[in-house]
Design a protein around this motif. Structure first.
Motif, short mmCIF file in Angstrom:
data_model
loop_
_atom_site.label_atom_id
_atom_site.label_comp_id
_atom_site.label_asym_id
_atom_site.label_seq_id
_atom_site.Cartn_x
_atom_site.Cartn_y
_atom_site.Cartn_z
N GLY A 90 0.83 -1.20 0.00
CA GLY A 90 0.00 0.00 0.00
C GLY A 90 0.86 1.25 0.00
N PRO A 91 0.25 2.41 0.27
CA PRO A 91 0.97 3.69 0.24
C PRO A 91 2.15 3.76 1.22
CG PRO A 91 -1.40 4.07 0.27
CD PRO A 91 -1.19 2.60 0.48
N LEU A 92 2.01 3.17 2.40
CA LEU A 92 3.10 3.21 3.37
C LEU A 92 4.32 2.43 2.88
CD1 LEU A 92 3.75 4.39 6.15
CD2 LEU A 92 2.86 2.30 7.17
N THR A 93 4.07 1.27 2.28
CA THR A 93 5.15 0.48 1.70
C THR A 93 5.79 1.25 0.55
OG1 THR A 93 3.98 -1.56 2.30
CG2 THR A 93 5.75 -1.76 0.68
N GLN A 94 4.96 1.87 -0.27
CA GLN A 94 5.45 2.64 -1.42
C GLN A 94 6.36 3.79 -0.96
OE1 GLN A 94 3.96 2.44 -4.79
NE2 GLN A 94 5.10 4.10 -5.67
N ARG A 95 5.93 4.53 0.07
CA ARG A 95 6.74 5.65 0.57
C ARG A 95 8.10 5.16 1.08
NH1 ARG A 95 1.77 7.58 2.15
NH2 ARG A 95 1.90 6.81 4.28
N ALA A 96 8.08 4.05 1.81
CA ALA A 96 9.33 3.50 2.35
C ALA A 96 10.24 3.05 1.21
CB ALA A 96 9.03 2.34 3.29
N LEU A 97 9.67 2.43 0.19
CA LEU A 97 10.47 1.97 -0.94
C LEU A 97 11.08 3.15 -1.69
CD1 LEU A 97 11.44 -0.41 -2.69
CD2 LEU A 97 9.51 0.12 -4.17
N VAL A 98 10.30 4.17 -1.94
CA VAL A 98 10.81 5.35 -2.65
C VAL A 98 11.94 5.99 -1.83
CG1 VAL A 98 10.22 7.69 -3.40
CG2 VAL A 98 8.74 5.77 -4.03
N ALA A 99 11.76 6.06 -0.52
CA ALA A 99 12.82 6.62 0.33
C ALA A 99 14.10 5.79 0.20
CB ALA A 99 12.36 6.68 1.79
N TRP A 100 13.95 4.47 0.16
CA TRP A 100 15.12 3.61 -0.02
C TRP A 100 15.78 3.86 -1.38
CZ3 TRP A 100 18.80 1.07 2.18
CH2 TRP A 100 19.59 0.21 1.42
N GLN A 101 14.95 3.87 -2.42
CA GLN A 101 15.50 4.07 -3.76
C GLN A 101 16.20 5.42 -3.88
OE1 GLN A 101 11.98 3.22 -6.14
NE2 GLN A 101 12.70 1.15 -6.57
N GLN A 102 15.68 6.44 -3.22
CA GLN A 102 16.31 7.75 -3.25
C GLN A 102 17.66 7.74 -2.53
OE1 GLN A 102 13.10 10.07 -1.58
NE2 GLN A 102 12.40 10.74 -3.60
N SER A 103 17.80 6.85 -1.55
CA SER A 103 19.04 6.81 -0.77
C SER A 103 20.15 6.02 -1.46
CB SER A 103 18.77 6.21 0.62
OG SER A 103 18.57 4.81 0.53
N ILE A 107 20.43 3.08 -8.22
CA ILE A 107 19.15 2.57 -8.75
C ILE A 107 18.19 3.72 -9.05
CG2 ILE A 107 19.38 0.33 -7.61
CD1 ILE A 107 17.45 1.21 -5.49
N ASN A 108 17.27 3.43 -9.96
CA ASN A 108 16.27 4.42 -10.35
C ASN A 108 15.17 4.49 -9.31
OD1 ASN A 108 17.52 5.04 -12.82
ND2 ASN A 108 16.59 3.25 -13.77
N VAL A 109 14.63 5.67 -9.10
CA VAL A 109 13.51 5.87 -8.18
C VAL A 109 12.23 5.66 -8.98
CG1 VAL A 109 12.36 7.48 -6.62
CG2 VAL A 109 14.86 7.51 -6.82
N THR A 110 11.63 4.48 -8.80
CA THR A 110 10.44 4.11 -9.58
C THR A 110 9.24 3.79 -8.69
OG1 THR A 110 11.08 1.79 -9.58
CG2 THR A 110 11.85 3.14 -11.44
N GLY A 111 9.50 3.45 -7.42
CA GLY A 111 8.41 2.99 -6.57
C GLY A 111 8.02 1.56 -6.88
N VAL A 113 9.43 -2.43 -7.06
CA VAL A 113 10.49 -3.31 -6.60
C VAL A 113 10.90 -4.19 -7.78
CG1 VAL A 113 11.16 -5.08 -4.93
CG2 VAL A 113 9.46 -3.35 -4.29
N ASP A 114 12.13 -4.01 -8.25
CA ASP A 114 12.65 -4.88 -9.31
C ASP A 114 13.86 -5.62 -8.74
OD1 ASP A 114 14.53 -2.88 -9.13
OD2 ASP A 114 14.20 -2.10 -11.15
N GLU A 115 14.51 -6.43 -9.55
CA GLU A 115 15.63 -7.23 -9.05
C GLU A 115 16.74 -6.33 -8.50
OE1 GLU A 115 18.70 -10.74 -10.44
OE2 GLU A 115 16.73 -10.59 -11.39
N GLU A 116 16.97 -5.22 -9.16
CA GLU A 116 18.01 -4.28 -8.71
C GLU A 116 17.71 -3.76 -7.30
OE1 GLU A 116 20.40 -0.97 -11.19
OE2 GLU A 116 18.24 -0.64 -11.05
N THR A 117 16.43 -3.50 -7.03
CA THR A 117 16.04 -3.02 -5.70
C THR A 117 16.21 -4.13 -4.67
OG1 THR A 117 14.48 -1.47 -6.70
CG2 THR A 117 14.18 -1.96 -4.37
N TRP A 118 15.78 -5.35 -5.01
CA TRP A 118 15.97 -6.49 -4.10
C TRP A 118 17.43 -6.60 -3.70
CZ3 TRP A 118 12.26 -9.12 -1.67
CH2 TRP A 118 11.00 -9.22 -2.25
#
Length: 181
Positions: A90-103, A107-111, A113-118
């Motif tokens: 949901g939105p909370l998971t999405q926000r946390a994921l985007v924060a991770w991707q930004q850090s 990796i690209n900030v897409t919101g 989860v792809d293999e690169e994010t894993w």
């Protein structure tokens, strides 16, 4: 894939029809709190068959299941996810994921989860042998270990007869981890 429950369906009947187990149905549908209670019109996630399961599936908002629980767990370990590990993207998971991707600069900030994010979160996307050994880390429990490996607590207990109390594992203990289901 999803399935809409019809009158007369039970998890037992559905597990037989789709050649799976009730436990896998429960794993892919964490919103079911009573396995004896499903109702017509309810939407269930069908457990994948052996050939369709991926350790690191692509996930996006709206997805459900154990892979989402795993990503929530990984994001919680990074201090970014504070919600329930409920398997609902949901939105909370999405926000946390985007924060991770930004850090992570690589990796690209897409919101999404792809293999690169894993991999950036430290997850191993390659198939494992049937059973591997794992050294329990401080603060771990069988639930968190099961989420990390994408398996159930029951499957860990089946290959670890030395664990007599599933609520008691300790840092440094070596346990067997079965392959993903």
């Amino acid at each position: 894939m999803i399935y809409v429950v019809k009158p007369g369906d039970t998890l037992y009947i559905l597990a037989q029809r789709f050649r799976t187990t009730i436990n896998l149905f429960l794993m892919f549908n964490p919103e079911i709190t009573n396995p004896a209670l499903i109702f017509p019109g309810q939407i269930l996630n069908l457990p994948p068959t052996g050939h369709s399961f991926r350790l690191c599936p692509v996930l996006r908002q709206g997805d459900r299941g154990p892979a989402v629980s795993r990503i929530q767990f990984l994001l919680r370990q990074q201090g970014l996810y504070t919600g329930a590990i409920d398997g609902i993207y949901g939105p909370l998971t999405q926000r946390a994921l985007v924060a991770w991707q930004q850090s992570v600069k690589e990796i690209n900030v897409t919101g999404i989860v792809d293999e690169e994010t894993w991999v950036s979160l430290g997850f191993e996307c390659n198939e494992r042998p049937e059973i591997v050994q794992y050294i329990v880390r401080p603060g771990s429990n069988l639930f968190s270990i099961a989420i990390w490996f994408g398996i159930t607590v029951e499957s860990i207990l089946q290959v670890n007869p030395q664990i007599t109390n599933p609520n008691l594992v300790y840092a440094g203990q070596i346990i067997n981890i079965p392959a993903s289901q």
